[in-house]
Design an enzyme around this catalytic site. Structure first.
Site, mmCIF file in Angstrom:
data_model
loop_
_atom_site.group_PDB
_atom_site.id
_atom_site.type_symbol
_atom_site.label_atom_id
_atom_site.label_comp_id
_atom_site.label_asym_id
_atom_site.label_seq_id
_atom_site.Cartn_x
_atom_site.Cartn_y
_atom_site.Cartn_z
ATOM 1 N N GLU A 1 -23.909 0.191 -2.554
ATOM 2 C CA GLU A 1 -24.404 1.215 -3.485
ATOM 3 C C GLU A 1 -25.044 0.572 -4.724
ATOM 4 O OE1 GLU A 1 -20.934 3.565 -4.423
ATOM 5 O OE2 GLU A 1 -20.662 4.154 -2.329
ATOM 6 N N ASP B 1 -15.215 -3.239 -10.137
ATOM 7 C CA ASP B 1 -16.633 -2.908 -10.361
ATOM 8 C C ASP B 1 -16.772 -2.164 -11.687
ATOM 9 O OD1 ASP B 1 -15.371 -0.480 -9.620
ATOM 10 O OD2 ASP B 1 -17.343 0.380 -9.206
ATOM 11 N N ASP C 1 -7.672 1.230 -8.703
ATOM 12 C CA ASP C 1 -8.157 2.439 -9.377
ATOM 13 C C ASP C 1 -8.363 2.131 -10.855
ATOM 14 O OD1 ASP C 1 -7.829 3.692 -6.957
ATOM 15 O OD2 ASP C 1 -5.820 4.440 -7.418
ATOM 16 N N GLU D 1 0.852 -1.191 0.000
ATOM 17 C CA GLU D 1 0.000 0.000 0.000
ATOM 18 C C GLU D 1 0.884 1.236 0.000
ATOM 19 O OE1 GLU D 1 -3.450 0.748 -0.111
ATOM 20 O OE2 GLU D 1 -2.580 2.747 -0.055
ATOM 21 N N LYS E 1 -10.606 7.783 -17.435
ATOM 22 C CA LYS E 1 -10.393 8.674 -18.593
ATOM 23 C C LYS E 1 -9.380 8.049 -19.565
ATOM 24 C CE LYS E 1 -11.366 12.917 -16.162
ATOM 25 N NZ LYS E 1 -10.793 13.975 -15.347
HETATM 26 C C1 LIG Z 1 -9.763 1.663 -4.483
HETATM 27 S S1 LIG Z 1 -8.687 1.284 -3.163
HETATM 28 C C2 LIG Z 1 -8.979 -0.453 -2.894
HETATM 29 C C3 LIG Z 1 -8.440 -0.920 -1.551
HETATM 30 C C4 LIG Z 1 -8.692 -2.396 -1.225
HETATM 31 N N1 LIG Z 1 -8.064 -3.288 -2.182
HETATM 32 C C5 LIG Z 1 -10.166 -2.638 -1.162
HETATM 33 O O1 LIG Z 1 -10.685 -3.248 -2.122
HETATM 34 O O2 LIG Z 1 -10.787 -2.239 -0.168
HETATM 35 C C6 LIG Z 1 -7.123 1.260 -3.959
HETATM 36 C C7 LIG Z 1 -5.987 1.213 -2.956
HETATM 37 O O3 LIG Z 1 -4.784 0.997 -3.643
HETATM 38 C C8 LIG Z 1 -3.822 1.960 -3.234
HETATM 39 N N2 LIG Z 1 -3.008 2.185 -4.416
HETATM 40 C C9 LIG Z 1 -3.407 2.725 -5.587
HETATM 41 N N3 LIG Z 1 -2.422 2.692 -6.479
HETATM 42 C C10 LIG Z 1 -1.366 2.119 -5.863
HETATM 43 C C11 LIG Z 1 -0.046 1.803 -6.264
HETATM 44 N N4 LIG Z 1 0.353 2.073 -7.502
HETATM 45 N N5 LIG Z 1 0.768 1.221 -5.377
HETATM 46 C C12 LIG Z 1 0.353 0.934 -4.118
HETATM 47 N N6 LIG Z 1 -0.886 1.205 -3.675
HETATM 48 C C13 LIG Z 1 -1.733 1.789 -4.538
HETATM 49 C C14 LIG Z 1 -4.610 3.169 -2.796
HETATM 50 O O4 LIG Z 1 -3.909 3.986 -1.900
HETATM 51 C C15 LIG Z 1 -5.820 2.506 -2.163
HETATM 52 O O5 LIG Z 1 -5.614 2.208 -0.812
#
Ligand SMILES: C[S@@+](CC[C@H](N)C(=O)[O-])C[C@H]1O[C@@H](n2cnc3c(N)ncnc32)[C@H](O)[C@@H]1O
Length: 203
Positions: free
Chosen positions: A191, A149, A113, A63, A117
């Site tokens: 949601e 999702d 994520d 993370e 876009k």
């Molecule tokens: C949308 S959240 C999903 C968190 C978890 N997997 C869940 O489903 O509850 C995406 C997580 O990945 C982390 N994150 C995003 N890009 C990342 C990266 N390149 N390297 C490490 N962590 C990342 C973000 O900080 C966030 O905590």
């Protein structure tokens, strides 16, 4: 000249002594058990649930946000989990450069994520170089599990995996094995959103 102050690792945090050298799983966990990696573990409900349920496997949560790393470490400390560590690092770097080849039994990428876009698509984790690195860190027969999702990201991932061609797609019914919901999954399902998943085995 002022010296940079090194951060003291949290309990349950793995901090490599050298970020430019490959790390073997024995350096992260003393117990020689299968290693599972959760990329972007967030607040860690999935990771903690897995570590509690499978004490005979080791779990590494990657993370980038320090606040989330600290939260997971506190929860792991309270639960006295011996088989969980966090790593504060970027996911792609961890897979492509840090983890030793053939050292991971399952790699989870859950609710990443989606970068919706078009001009941001290149920031998506699932790309050819990343799949190549995932394939290399997995042990023979190891699995890569992905959930999103975002329908368009799901299709994108399917296409990239087909193009890569070195994973076998497995069925993944909900009751296939214990697999707790992630924090984001719980929120999104409340949601009314629907998640889709890929379960891929290294061939
Ligand atoms: C949308 S959240 C999903 C968190 C978890 N997997 C869940 O489903 O509850 C995406 C997580 O990945 C982390 N994150 C995003 N890009 C990342 C990266 N390149 N390297 C490490 N962590 C990342 C973000 O900080 C966030 O905590």
């Amino acid at each position: 000249m002022t010296k940079p102050i090194a951060r003291v690792p949290e309990s349950h945090e793995f901090m490599p002594t050298d970020y430019f050298r490959q790390v073997d799983k024995a350096e992260i966990f003393p117990a020689d058990q299968a290693l599972e990696v959760d990329l972007g573990c967030g607040d860690g409900s999935f990771l903690l649930g897995m570590a509690e349920h499978y004490p005979d496997r080791n779990f590494l949560g990657v993370e980038r946000l320090l606040g989330r790393v600290r939260k997971v470490c506190k929860r792991a400390h309270r639960l006295k989990l011996q088989n969980l560590r966090t790593l504060r690092l970027e996911s792609r770097y961890t897979v492509e450069w840090l983890l030793a080849p053939g050292s991971v039994s399952r790699l989870h990428l859950l609710c990443p994520d989606p970068w919706p876009k078009i001009r941001h698509h290149r920031r998506r984790l699932v790309q050819q170089d990343f799949l190549k690195a995932v394939h290399a860190v997995l042990e023979p027969g190891g699995e890569f599990l992905f959930k999103t999702d975002h329908d368009e990201y799901f299709e994108w991932a399917q296409e990239k995996v087909a193009e890569f061609g070195r994973f076998e797609s497995l069925d993944w019914p909900e009751d296939a094995f214990f697999y707790p919901k992630t924090d984001f999954q719980i929120q999104w399902e409340a949601e009314g959103k629907r998640l889709q998943g890929l379960r891929l085995r290294k061939v």
